[in-house]
Design an enzyme around this catalytic site. Structure first.
Site, PDB file in Angstrom:
ATOM      1  CE1 TYR A 134     -12.715  -1.374   9.463  1.00 45.16           C
ATOM      2  CE2 TYR A 134     -10.348  -1.488   9.803  1.00 45.16           C
ATOM      3  CZ  TYR A 134     -11.434  -0.982   9.126  1.00 45.16           C
ATOM      4  OH  TYR A 134     -11.242  -0.088   8.117  1.00 45.16           O
ATOM      5  CD  GLU A 158      12.445  -2.775  -2.810  1.00 44.32           C
ATOM      6  OE1 GLU A 158      13.514  -3.094  -3.378  1.00 44.32           O
ATOM      7  OE2 GLU A 158      11.678  -1.878  -3.227  1.00 44.32           O
TER       8      GLU A 158
END
Ligand SMILES: [Zn+2]
Ligand SMILES: [Zn+2]
Length: 442
Positions: free
Chosen positions: A343, A419
């Site tokens: 990449y 979360e």
């Protein structure tokens, strides 16, 4: 009393006239932000449910079929025009706003990793898959379950604001970010298949959770090179096999390989301008020989090269080849370099980064750093950034007050993002889209 009452009535009338007039044009940015934040709060229970479902059902790169169907169904329900099967399992969805304007793309990656989960979470993955011909455990160990549920949440928030959006939102769910040995995939294929066209994308945004042990809700990024280009190389050193007691009768590839290891280490330390950008050349494997008293015929080596500057990358790749070949030739051996270009560097467009900094600052919880250090990990979001102005940022997911030295990083079987960061992610992506389309900071 009477006159005061009349004055109040006049003020009320004036404000309702103003809001009636405002309804015909785009509401002010602070009004849009208030609606966005409220919608983000409202979608959170769904985001958590999506995240746990996706976490429990991870799929390896180019095999994300359940994930793809799941995402496409949710996007259709929200009213998006959905195209599935892009770069095999990718999903692209378009939402045309109520007014004309530019096109903004938001991207999340979909793949899990060949890692056997050890988090002990109630929704931990028990999935198994085939990787490199072997059966492996599969886990969302890089947090791509977070990326997908955050992007779905942002998509729903934006769908609810459709009438007030001046332009088009393109939602991009991309497979195989981690790369699949021997298979094309991910962002590079998405770009080849035209994800940035029809409608043509003017700016693209994405995020990664973790990478650094910052507390949940933190947002960090930098202009220009944020994540490294990662190139893999192999070197085959060929000598001539002989008896270990009579090395002069052959050419010893083990000694040559050792010299190459040391020679490669002088590229970064002695040959490039380190004040421009950091760089790394690592030799990761070295294999050769079968017995203590045999000089073998050949040695195989492999390693990785990490760079942040596209020009420096070219220079280092050329020097790695030259160093290996010339050291081998000096000993009468040969070295063949096989380069597997990985990449490119994840490049944040400077103007876009500066323009969107207030949008990210508004939603960050915890640390906010628009001039963060680059990281030597790689990310195929870079392929979009080569074609269109792009901004990529990190979202902290470490539980508040957690010991950073005990943090289980991305790719660990114990990686367990908090979360509490989900809402910041949803607000961030939705805000980048709304602000960009509204022309904020232009
Ligand atoms: Zn990863
Ligand atoms: Zn990742």
């Amino acid at each position: 009393m009477g006159s005061t009452r009349n004055a109040a009535a006049t003020v009320l009338l004036a404000s309702s006239l103003a809001s009636a007039a405002g309804a015909q044009t785009t509401p002010a940015l602070d009004v849009l932000h208030a609606r966005l934040d409220k919608a983000a709060e409202a979608v959170m229970p769904k985001v958590v449910t999506w995240r746990r479902d996706l976490h429990a059902h991870p799929e390896l790169g180019n095999q994300e079929t359940r994930t793809s169907a799941f995402l496409a169904a949710e996007l259709r329900r929200m009213g998006y025009e959905v195209t599935s099967g892009v770069a095999r399992t990718g999903v692209v969805a378009v939402l045309r706003g109520g007014k004309p304007g530019p096109v903004v793309a938001l991207r999340a990656d979909m793949d899990g990793l060949p890692v056997t989960e050890e988090t002990g979470l109630p929704f931990a993955s028990n999935a198994r898959g085939q990787y490199n011909g072997r059966e492996v455990g599969v886990m969302h160990a890089c947090g791509h379950d977070f990326h997908m549920s955050i992007l779905l949440g942002a998509a729903e928030v934006l769908a609810g604001m459709k009438a007030d959006l001046s332009g088009t939102v393109k939602i991009v769910f991309q497979p195989a970010e981690e790369g699949v040995p021997g298979e094309p995939g991910g962002a590079e294929v998405m770009v080849k298949e035209g994800v940035l066209e029809n409608p043509k994308v003017d700016a693209m945004f994405g995020l990664h959770v973790g990478i650094t042990p910052l507390e949940a809700g933190s947002i960090t990024f930098r202009p220009k090179g944020l994540m490294a280009a990662g190139d893999t190389y192999r070197i085959v050193v060929k000598g001539r096999q002989t008896h270990g007691a009579m090395p002069w009768a052959g050419v010893d590839p083990i000694v040559v390989a050792s010299q190459i290891v040391l020679g490669l280490q002088t590229i970064v330390s002695r040959q490039i301008d380190l004040t421009t950008a950091p760089a790394v050349v690592t030799v990761g494997t070295i294999e050769g020989g079968s017995r203590h008293n045999i000089v073998p015929d050949q040695v195989r080596m492999s390693g990785t090269i990490r760079t942040f500057d596209p020009e420096m990358r070219k220079e280092i790749l050329a020097r790695v080849k030259r160093t290996a070949e010339d050291i081998a030739s000096a000993a009468g051996a040969t070295a063949e370099l096989i380069l597997d270009e990985g990449y490119p560097a994840t490049w944040n467009d400077s103007a876009l980064t500066e323009r969107m900094t207030p949008s990210l600052k508004r939603v960050a919880a915890g640390t906010f750093n628009p001039n963060a250090q680059p990281t030597t990990t790689s990310e195929d979001f870079s392929f979009y950034g080569q074609k269109v102005p792009a901004l990529y940022f990190f979202l902290g997911v470490a539980p508040k007050g957690a010991d950073p030295s005990a943090w289980a990083a991305n790719h660990s079987p114990r990686f367990s993002p908090d979360e509490a960061a989900l809402i910041t992610g949803v607000r961030a992506l939705a805000s980048l889209a709304v602000d960009f389309l509204a022309g904020a900071g232009k």
